[in-house]
Motif scaffolding. Structure first.
Motif, PDB file in Angstrom:
ATOM      1  N   LEU A 159      62.537  -5.257 -24.566  1.00  0.00           N
ATOM      2  CA  LEU A 159      62.446  -6.671 -24.932  1.00  0.00           C
ATOM      3  C   LEU A 159      62.413  -7.470 -23.631  1.00  0.00           C
ATOM      4  O   LEU A 159      63.255  -7.261 -22.760  1.00  0.00           O
ATOM      5  N   ILE A 160      61.407  -8.341 -23.501  1.00  0.00           N
ATOM      6  CA  ILE A 160      61.314  -9.120 -22.248  1.00  0.00           C
ATOM      7  C   ILE A 160      61.295 -10.619 -22.544  1.00  0.00           C
ATOM      8  O   ILE A 160      60.941 -11.050 -23.640  1.00  0.00           O
ATOM      9  N   ASN A 161      61.719 -11.390 -21.535  1.00  0.00           N
ATOM     10  CA  ASN A 161      61.603 -12.848 -21.597  1.00  0.00           C
ATOM     11  C   ASN A 161      60.522 -13.245 -20.601  1.00  0.00           C
ATOM     12  O   ASN A 161      60.703 -13.140 -19.394  1.00  0.00           O
ATOM     13  N   LYS A 162      59.371 -13.692 -21.136  1.00  0.00           N
ATOM     14  CA  LYS A 162      58.232 -14.020 -20.278  1.00  0.00           C
ATOM     15  C   LYS A 162      58.318 -15.426 -19.690  1.00  0.00           C
ATOM     16  O   LYS A 162      57.460 -15.835 -18.920  1.00  0.00           O
ATOM     17  N   GLY A 163      59.343 -16.189 -20.121  1.00  0.00           N
ATOM     18  CA  GLY A 163      59.414 -17.597 -19.700  1.00  0.00           C
ATOM     19  C   GLY A 163      60.019 -17.776 -18.324  1.00  0.00           C
ATOM     20  O   GLY A 163      60.501 -16.828 -17.699  1.00  0.00           O
ATOM     21  N   GLY A 164      59.996 -19.005 -17.848  1.00  0.00           N
ATOM     22  CA  GLY A 164      60.584 -19.351 -16.557  1.00  0.00           C
ATOM     23  C   GLY A 164      62.053 -19.714 -16.659  1.00  0.00           C
ATOM     24  O   GLY A 164      62.729 -19.876 -15.651  1.00  0.00           O
ATOM     25  N   LEU A 165      62.535 -19.896 -17.892  1.00  0.00           N
ATOM     26  CA  LEU A 165      63.941 -20.221 -18.116  1.00  0.00           C
ATOM     27  C   LEU A 165      64.613 -19.099 -18.884  1.00  0.00           C
ATOM     28  O   LEU A 165      63.985 -18.456 -19.727  1.00  0.00           O
ATOM     29  N   SER A 166      65.893 -18.901 -18.603  1.00  0.00           N
ATOM     30  CA  SER A 166      66.689 -17.949 -19.361  1.00  0.00           C
ATOM     31  C   SER A 166      66.806 -18.437 -20.814  1.00  0.00           C
ATOM     32  O   SER A 166      66.674 -19.631 -21.081  1.00  0.00           O
ATOM     33  N   THR A 167      67.044 -17.506 -21.740  1.00  0.00           N
ATOM     34  CA  THR A 167      67.155 -17.925 -23.150  1.00  0.00           C
ATOM     35  C   THR A 167      68.352 -18.844 -23.366  1.00  0.00           C
ATOM     36  O   THR A 167      68.361 -19.654 -24.288  1.00  0.00           O
ATOM     37  N   HIS A 168      69.379 -18.716 -22.501  1.00  0.00           N
ATOM     38  CA  HIS A 168      70.569 -19.571 -22.575  1.00  0.00           C
ATOM     39  C   HIS A 168      70.956 -19.925 -21.149  1.00  0.00           C
ATOM     40  O   HIS A 168      70.748 -19.117 -20.242  1.00  0.00           O
ATOM     41  N   SER A 169      71.538 -21.091 -20.963  1.00  0.00           N
ATOM     42  CA  SER A 169      72.081 -21.390 -19.636  1.00  0.00           C
ATOM     43  C   SER A 169      73.235 -20.414 -19.389  1.00  0.00           C
ATOM     44  O   SER A 169      73.786 -19.834 -20.332  1.00  0.00           O
ATOM     45  N   LYS A 170      73.600 -20.233 -18.122  1.00  0.00           N
ATOM     46  CA  LYS A 170      74.722 -19.331 -17.820  1.00  0.00           C
ATOM     47  C   LYS A 170      75.987 -19.837 -18.510  1.00  0.00           C
ATOM     48  O   LYS A 170      76.788 -19.060 -19.020  1.00  0.00           O
ATOM     49  N   LEU A 171      76.135 -21.150 -18.534  1.00  0.00           N
ATOM     50  CA  LEU A 171      77.299 -21.728 -19.209  1.00  0.00           C
ATOM     51  C   LEU A 171      77.211 -21.507 -20.719  1.00  0.00           C
ATOM     52  O   LEU A 171      78.214 -21.238 -21.377  1.00  0.00           O
ATOM     53  N   GLY A 172      76.002 -21.565 -21.247  1.00  0.00           N
ATOM     54  CA  GLY A 172      75.780 -21.334 -22.674  1.00  0.00           C
ATOM     55  C   GLY A 172      76.185 -19.933 -23.100  1.00  0.00           C
ATOM     56  O   GLY A 172      76.629 -19.716 -24.229  1.00  0.00           O
ATOM     57  N   GLU A 173      76.054 -18.973 -22.181  1.00  0.00           N
ATOM     58  CA  GLU A 173      76.473 -17.603 -22.494  1.00  0.00           C
ATOM     59  C   GLU A 173      77.946 -17.531 -22.845  1.00  0.00           C
ATOM     60  O   GLU A 173      78.388 -16.662 -23.578  1.00  0.00           O
ATOM     61  N   ARG A 174      78.734 -18.466 -22.263  1.00  0.00           N
ATOM     62  CA  ARG A 174      80.171 -18.471 -22.512  1.00  0.00           C
ATOM     63  C   ARG A 174      80.526 -19.185 -23.807  1.00  0.00           C
ATOM     64  O   ARG A 174      81.672 -19.149 -24.244  1.00  0.00           O
TER      65      ARG A 174
END
Ligand SMILES: [Ca+2]
Ligand SMILES: [Ca+2]
Ligand SMILES: [Ca+2]
Ligand SMILES: [Ca+2]
Length: 543
Positions: free
Chosen positions: A461-476
């Motif tokens: 599974l890959i993310n082809k975009g320039g942004l992460s699917t969630h901000s690093k803070l969003g991961e928390r």
């Protein structure tokens, strides 16, 4: 005959020329309604609430098909009531985008991205721009006791020179802290006592101490300001902040909608704060505080990347540095909503170069007012400065008091003739930002028969975009929807190795994650991977 021709010409001009001035609230509403009428399949307008001043808080959703299922960008105008430009940029963006919606590029964009446009979050305050008495106002129509003296709105500005606008007032006194600007005597600047400088003037806003409490203009019309009323570092006792965070209908409507909109991956607010011209720098200490006070490192990197995009696309330079002061939309968007959050005023007075023909020199003291006067003269902008004129003042009966100075609004809102170009630049930026959107894809899908009705299925599974699917803070965040990978088996199939459902905190920009499962059975099954901020990808597998 001639009169008729002129009348016809006038009507024709009035109908065909675009608006030459900023739109007031009623005109904004007409423009929004015109958009949904012209583009019913792509634009939808709802009123989220009505302010205490009786004005609708509009939400314009732009996108095709099921807009709620696509990754989204929220665009917030009217973050500040005195920033009329911000509202104009938001509405102008919607108009530009929809005007281009018959092109392939915009059609494709609106098939994959939803824009939630909040055209004007401060309509009560903004009407002051269009009122008989003009002054920069941030607060809504809620009545407040800003100085906590038990009286509401008891001491606002007074138009002492009756010119319809609130400017400044200077009082001649040996205890004054202000003196003339050395290069432009129309402007007053603060003295530096450390250098032994002596002042000549008190510099105050235009008005009278109406309630004789010793404070001037301390509690006038204009209650709570949206950009001070949100939750992150809310300054509870500051004027305009509200007694508690999100105390107002406007702020509640905005947050209620956005907290339910799990698909929003970025918030762009137009207001005084600016992390687009210059990104917020990573500060290791601030990022480790218990109540987070700085961006996490990967999120600061994203801010840098998006800032670079903004500067490249808009070409805007020399922005003044203004940092969030708490309760603001920019900080809320990141620290509490945990999405990528960006803000820009969209315009600032350019640095005026000295006119060498007129033998002007570079300013010996940098000052926003002096720079504006030089720049506006070069631009042929007239009537935005009131010459100082003596008035009788009840609070200073035996002193010389003069009223004058720059018009309200001119330092943060450009002349309307510049707005079209600014709207275009910011539309381009908001379109380019969507190119960075997280996009999921499945590659290297393999099936390997192991006998006995068993098949090994593997994929990346890959993310082809320039942004992460969630901000690093969003991961928390416990609140955000995680990235979910599901094996959807049929009646006679069973996952015997690997998880039927896997949750990932995020998938980085250009990142990948490998999966494999052991599946018993035959026929077709599907594997679904997705999250609201990146969309859903489905693949079919034949066992
Ligand atoms: Ca009061
Ligand atoms: Ca005045
Ligand atoms: Ca008072
Ligand atoms: Ca007072």
């Amino acid at each position: 005959m001639r009169k008729t021709i002129f009348a016809i010409l006038f009507v024709w001009l009035a109908v065909t020329l675009p608006a030459q001035e900023y739109s007031n609230f009623a005109e904004q509403t007409n423009r929004l309604n015109a958009l949904t009428k012209a583009h019913p399949a792509l634009a939808n307008l709802v009123s989220l609430t009505k302010t205490n001043g009786g004005k609708d808080i509009w939400l314009l959703t732009i996108g095709s098909g099921n807009t709620g299922s696509k990754p989204a960008i929220a665009v917030v105008g009217g973050t500040e009531g005195n920033h009329v430009l911000g509202s104009e940029l938001a509405i102008g963006f919607a108009e530009n985008l929809l005007r281009g919606s018959d092109t392939d590029s915009i059609r494709n964009l609106l098939a994959k991205t939803t824009y939630y446009v909040f055209p004007n979050m401060s309509p009560d305050a903004m009407e002051q721009y269009f009122s008989k008495l003009k002054f920069e106002r941030s607060g809504n129509a809620s009545e407040t006791d800003d100085d906590r003296d038990g009286k509401l709105n008891e001491d606002g500005f007074d138009d002492l020179d009756a010119n319809g606008k609130i400017t400044m007032m200077r009082v001649e006194t040996p205890v004054g802290e202000y003196k003339f600007h050395p290069d432009d005597a129309r402007v007053l600047i603060k003295t530096d006592p450390a250098k032994g400088e002596k002042g000549k003037y008190l510099l105050l806003t235009e008005g009278i101490d109406n309630d004789k409490d010793g404070q001037l203009n301390e509690d006038g019309t204009g209650g709570i300001a949206l950009n001070r009323n949100l939750t992150y570092k809310h300054n509870t006792f500051a004027p305009g902040a509200g007694d508690f965070p999100v105390s107002e209908k406007e702020s509640r409507a905005l947050l209620n909608f956005l907290y339910d909109a799990f698909n929003v991956y970025a918030v762009i607010s137009f207001g005084s704060n600016n992390n687009l011209s210059t990104p917020i720098a990573y500060n290791a200490l601030a990022a480790r505080e218990r109540i987070l006070a700085g961006y996490l490192e990967p999120d600061a990197r994203v801010n840098s990347m998006v800032s670079e995009l903004y500067n490249k696309v808009t070409g805007l330079k020399d922005a003044p540095k203004i940092s969030p002061t708490g309760g603001d939309v920019l900080s809320w968007g990141y620290y509490h909503y945990t999405r990528y959050s960006f803000s820009t005023p969209g315009w600032w007075v350019p640095k005026a170069k000295p006119d060498t023909i007129k033998k002007e020199k570079p300013f010996s003291v940098e000052d926003a007012g002096a720079n504006y006067l030089r720049w506006s003269q070069q631009q042929g902008i007239t009537n935005t400065f009131t010459e100082w004129k003596q008035v009788q003042h009840p609070d200073y009966p035996n002193q010389k008091v003069e009223v004058g100075g720059l018009d309200p609004f001119v330092l943060i809102n450009p002349p309307y003739k510049l707005v079209g170009d600014l709207v275009k630049k910011h539309t381009d930026f908001l379109v380019k930002l969507a190119d960075q959107q997280p996009v999921l894809d499945v590659v290297n899908l393999k099936t390997e028969s192991l006998g006995n009705g068993l098949t090994r299925v593997s994929l990346d599974l890959i993310n082809k975009g320039g942004l992460s699917t969630h901000s690093k803070l969003g991961e928390r965040s416990y609140f955000l929807k995680k990235l979910k990978v599901t094996v959807k088996t049929g009646d006679k199939q069973e996952v015997v190795g690997g998880r039927k459902i896997t949750l990932l905190n995020s998938l980085d920009a250009s990142g990948s994650q490998s999966f494999n499962w052991l599946i018993k059975g035959t026929g077709k099954l599907s594997i679904e991977a997705g999250c609201p901020t990146a969309g859903v990808k489905n693949v079919e597998v034949t066992l």
